[in-house]
Design a protein around this motif. Structure first.
Motif, PDB file in Angstrom:
ATOM      1  N   PHE A   4     -13.100 -10.329 158.683  1.00 22.67           N
ATOM      2  CA  PHE A   4     -14.555 -10.404 158.787  1.00 22.67           C
ATOM      3  C   PHE A   4     -15.162  -9.013 158.678  1.00 22.67           C
ATOM      4  O   PHE A   4     -15.921  -8.574 159.535  1.00 22.67           O
ATOM      5  CB  PHE A   4     -14.959 -11.090 160.088  1.00 22.67           C
ATOM      6  N   SER A   5     -14.814  -8.312 157.636  1.00 25.01           N
ATOM      7  CA  SER A   5     -15.327  -6.962 157.408  1.00 25.01           C
ATOM      8  C   SER A   5     -16.744  -7.028 156.849  1.00 25.01           C
ATOM      9  O   SER A   5     -17.264  -8.092 156.508  1.00 25.01           O
ATOM     10  CB  SER A   5     -14.424  -6.217 156.428  1.00 25.01           C
ATOM     11  N   ALA A   6     -17.359  -5.863 156.721  1.00 29.26           N
ATOM     12  CA  ALA A   6     -18.707  -5.788 156.161  1.00 29.26           C
ATOM     13  C   ALA A   6     -18.721  -6.275 154.716  1.00 29.26           C
ATOM     14  O   ALA A   6     -19.679  -6.911 154.269  1.00 29.26           O
ATOM     15  CB  ALA A   6     -19.217  -4.347 156.248  1.00 29.26           C
ATOM     16  N   GLU A   7     -17.629  -5.987 153.991  1.00 31.20           N
ATOM     17  CA  GLU A   7     -17.553  -6.403 152.592  1.00 31.20           C
ATOM     18  C   GLU A   7     -17.490  -7.928 152.486  1.00 31.20           C
ATOM     19  O   GLU A   7     -18.126  -8.526 151.612  1.00 31.20           O
ATOM     20  CB  GLU A   7     -16.333  -5.774 151.931  1.00 31.20           C
ATOM     21  N   SER A 180     -14.983 -16.909 147.024  1.00 33.06           N
ATOM     22  CA  SER A 180     -13.748 -17.495 146.514  1.00 33.06           C
ATOM     23  C   SER A 180     -12.854 -16.460 145.828  1.00 33.06           C
ATOM     24  O   SER A 180     -11.635 -16.634 145.759  1.00 33.06           O
ATOM     25  CB  SER A 180     -14.067 -18.624 145.537  1.00 33.06           C
ATOM     26  N   ALA A 181     -13.446 -15.364 145.350  1.00 33.79           N
ATOM     27  CA  ALA A 181     -12.650 -14.322 144.698  1.00 33.79           C
ATOM     28  C   ALA A 181     -11.689 -13.662 145.677  1.00 33.79           C
ATOM     29  O   ALA A 181     -10.611 -13.201 145.283  1.00 33.79           O
ATOM     30  CB  ALA A 181     -13.572 -13.277 144.073  1.00 33.79           C
ATOM     31  N   TYR A 182     -12.052 -13.637 146.950  1.00 31.59           N
ATOM     32  CA  TYR A 182     -11.198 -12.993 147.938  1.00 31.59           C
ATOM     33  C   TYR A 182      -9.930 -13.792 148.203  1.00 31.59           C
ATOM     34  O   TYR A 182      -8.901 -13.226 148.568  1.00 31.59           O
ATOM     35  CB  TYR A 182     -11.962 -12.775 149.245  1.00 31.59           C
ATOM     36  N   VAL A 183      -9.988 -15.101 148.036  1.00 32.48           N
ATOM     37  CA  VAL A 183      -8.779 -15.909 148.217  1.00 32.48           C
ATOM     38  C   VAL A 183      -7.726 -15.478 147.202  1.00 32.48           C
ATOM     39  O   VAL A 183      -6.556 -15.242 147.539  1.00 32.48           O
ATOM     40  CB  VAL A 183      -9.088 -17.407 148.080  1.00 32.48           C
ATOM     41  N   VAL A 184      -8.139 -15.376 145.939  1.00 35.43           N
ATOM     42  CA  VAL A 184      -7.220 -14.944 144.881  1.00 35.43           C
ATOM     43  C   VAL A 184      -6.742 -13.518 145.140  1.00 35.43           C
ATOM     44  O   VAL A 184      -5.555 -13.211 145.018  1.00 35.43           O
ATOM     45  CB  VAL A 184      -7.905 -15.035 143.507  1.00 35.43           C
ATOM     46  N   GLU A 185      -7.660 -12.647 145.510  1.00 39.74           N
ATOM     47  CA  GLU A 185      -7.314 -11.243 145.747  1.00 39.74           C
ATOM     48  C   GLU A 185      -6.303 -11.100 146.878  1.00 39.74           C
ATOM     49  O   GLU A 185      -5.329 -10.354 146.768  1.00 39.74           O
ATOM     50  CB  GLU A 185      -8.580 -10.464 146.070  1.00 39.74           C
ATOM     51  N   TRP A 192      -1.551 -13.210 153.397  1.00 35.93           N
ATOM     52  CA  TRP A 192      -1.659 -14.647 153.606  1.00 35.93           C
ATOM     53  C   TRP A 192      -2.605 -15.003 154.756  1.00 35.93           C
ATOM     54  O   TRP A 192      -3.285 -16.030 154.710  1.00 35.93           O
ATOM     55  CB  TRP A 192      -0.272 -15.229 153.851  1.00 35.93           C
ATOM     56  N   ARG A 193      -2.639 -14.193 155.787  1.00 39.02           N
ATOM     57  CA  ARG A 193      -3.505 -14.499 156.922  1.00 39.02           C
ATOM     58  C   ARG A 193      -4.966 -14.497 156.499  1.00 39.02           C
ATOM     59  O   ARG A 193      -5.720 -15.437 156.799  1.00 39.02           O
ATOM     60  CB  ARG A 193      -3.274 -13.498 158.054  1.00 39.02           C
ATOM     61  N   GLU A 194      -5.374 -13.443 155.803  1.00 41.69           N
ATOM     62  CA  GLU A 194      -6.764 -13.353 155.367  1.00 41.69           C
ATOM     63  C   GLU A 194      -7.106 -14.472 154.388  1.00 41.69           C
ATOM     64  O   GLU A 194      -8.172 -15.093 154.484  1.00 41.69           O
ATOM     65  CB  GLU A 194      -7.036 -11.990 154.722  1.00 41.69           C
ATOM     66  N   ALA A 195      -6.184 -14.742 153.453  1.00 41.00           N
ATOM     67  CA  ALA A 195      -6.423 -15.812 152.481  1.00 41.00           C
ATOM     68  C   ALA A 195      -6.542 -17.161 153.171  1.00 41.00           C
ATOM     69  O   ALA A 195      -7.387 -17.991 152.818  1.00 41.00           O
ATOM     70  CB  ALA A 195      -5.288 -15.846 151.452  1.00 41.00           C
ATOM     71  N   SER A 196      -5.702 -17.374 154.201  1.00 35.71           N
ATOM     72  CA  SER A 196      -5.730 -18.647 154.925  1.00 35.71           C
ATOM     73  C   SER A 196      -7.035 -18.837 155.675  1.00 35.71           C
ATOM     74  O   SER A 196      -7.579 -19.949 155.727  1.00 35.71           O
ATOM     75  CB  SER A 196      -4.554 -18.717 155.902  1.00 35.71           C
ATOM     76  N   GLY A 201     -11.865 -21.844 155.920  1.00 33.72           N
ATOM     77  CA  GLY A 201     -13.304 -21.972 156.106  1.00 33.72           C
ATOM     78  C   GLY A 201     -13.959 -22.751 154.976  1.00 33.72           C
ATOM     79  O   GLY A 201     -14.856 -23.565 155.211  1.00 33.72           O
ATOM     80  N   MET A 202     -13.484 -22.517 153.751  1.00 27.23           N
ATOM     81  CA  MET A 202     -14.051 -23.227 152.611  1.00 27.23           C
ATOM     82  C   MET A 202     -13.660 -24.702 152.634  1.00 27.23           C
ATOM     83  O   MET A 202     -14.438 -25.565 152.218  1.00 27.23           O
ATOM     84  CB  MET A 202     -13.602 -22.560 151.309  1.00 27.23           C
ATOM     85  N   VAL A 203     -12.455 -25.004 153.125  1.00 22.56           N
ATOM     86  CA  VAL A 203     -12.043 -26.404 153.275  1.00 22.56           C
ATOM     87  C   VAL A 203     -12.939 -27.115 154.290  1.00 22.56           C
ATOM     88  O   VAL A 203     -13.382 -28.257 154.067  1.00 22.56           O
ATOM     89  CB  VAL A 203     -10.561 -26.503 153.695  1.00 22.56           C
ATOM     90  N   MET A 204     -13.218 -26.461 155.401  1.00 24.77           N
ATOM     91  CA  MET A 204     -14.087 -27.071 156.419  1.00 24.77           C
ATOM     92  C   MET A 204     -15.494 -27.283 155.880  1.00 24.77           C
ATOM     93  O   MET A 204     -16.139 -28.303 156.162  1.00 24.77           O
ATOM     94  CB  MET A 204     -14.110 -26.196 157.676  1.00 24.77           C
ATOM     95  N   PHE A 205     -15.987 -26.325 155.094  1.00 22.53           N
ATOM     96  CA  PHE A 205     -17.304 -26.489 154.491  1.00 22.53           C
ATOM     97  C   PHE A 205     -17.303 -27.666 153.521  1.00 22.53           C
ATOM     98  O   PHE A 205     -18.243 -28.476 153.510  1.00 22.53           O
ATOM     99  CB  PHE A 205     -17.717 -25.212 153.753  1.00 22.53           C
TER     100      PHE A 205
END
Length: 225
Positions: A4-7, A180-185, A192-196, A201-205
């Motif tokens: 949950f960074s500023a970026e 969504s670009a961050y998942v790929v990145e 894996w933790r950050e991607a998960s 979150g996107m799955v819940m949305f």
């Protein structure tokens, strides 16, 4: 980089802004277009229906490439951008809005068109009024729940879009880099933790969006709509 960074927060805000702007444009364009397609029985309307449906079968990257060419310096987008001193609409927020609108347009137009077809020509035959009057006072109110469902689908689709946005806008932080670009990145970097976290979150949305559509359908069934 923390999850949950500023970026990331900046990317979330950009993604929500993109989805919001896209949804408004989709409704402004899609509702009258769906009305015309539901009433027209010409070859032109068949051709327009086919063009609108193309994003459903085209790979997102292929659609994105076609739009990228049109928005580039040698395309109509370049001509338009020249009016305010730019060379291209590619790699800009306006560019990814255009791509997102084209990508989600069939998901908005087709259900609204089906709703207008289901209403039929009876309101026009009964009132004998002008089509614009029938649309604003009868057909549009009867199809209002389809408008809501189309808005939910258009917004949700844009939140999860990647291929089209990547081709048109690249991954420019703060300008075109959607969530969504961050998942790929992160997957490519074996984070894996950050991607998960982001994917979860996107799955819940997505679940919430689909649940909302089911709730609207249940409401319609109760009201006999």
């Amino acid at each position: 980089m923390e999850v949950f960074s500023a970026e990331i927060s900046q990317s979330v805000a950009l993604t929500i802004e993109l989805a919001s702007v896209t949804t408004v444009i989709l409704l402004v364009i899609g509702v009258p277009l769906a009305w015309w397609l539901a009433r027209s029985k010409t070859l032109l309307s068949d051709a327009v229906t086919t063009m609108i449906a193309l994003p459903l079968v085209l790979p997102p990257t292929a659609l994105g490439f076609c739009v990228l060419v049109l928005l580039g310096p040698n395309g109509p987008g370049g001509v338009l951008a020249s009016f305010w001193g730019e060379r291209t609409l590619a790699f800009t927020f306006a560019g990814i809005v255009i791509g997102s609108v084209l990508s989600a347009l069939p998901l908005v137009v087709q259900p609204i068109r089906s709703a207008f077809i289901a209403i039929g020509e009876r309101p026009l035959e009964t009132t004998g009024a002008f089509r614009v009057y029938v649309f604003t006072t009868i057909s549009a109110p009867l199809a209002r729940l389809e408008f809501v469902k189309a808005a939910v689908v258009g917004f949700s689709h844009t939140i999860g879009t990647f291929g089209v946005v990547m081709m048109i806008g690249g991954n420019i932080p703060g300008r075109t880099k959607v969530l969504s670009a961050y998942v790929v990145e992160y997957v490519q970097a074996s984070r894996w933790r950050e991607a998960s976290v982001i994917a979860g979150g996107m799955v819940m949305f997505a679940f919430a969006a689909v649940f909302t559509l089911a709730f609207i359908d249940r409401y319609c069934a109760r009201r006999g709509a």
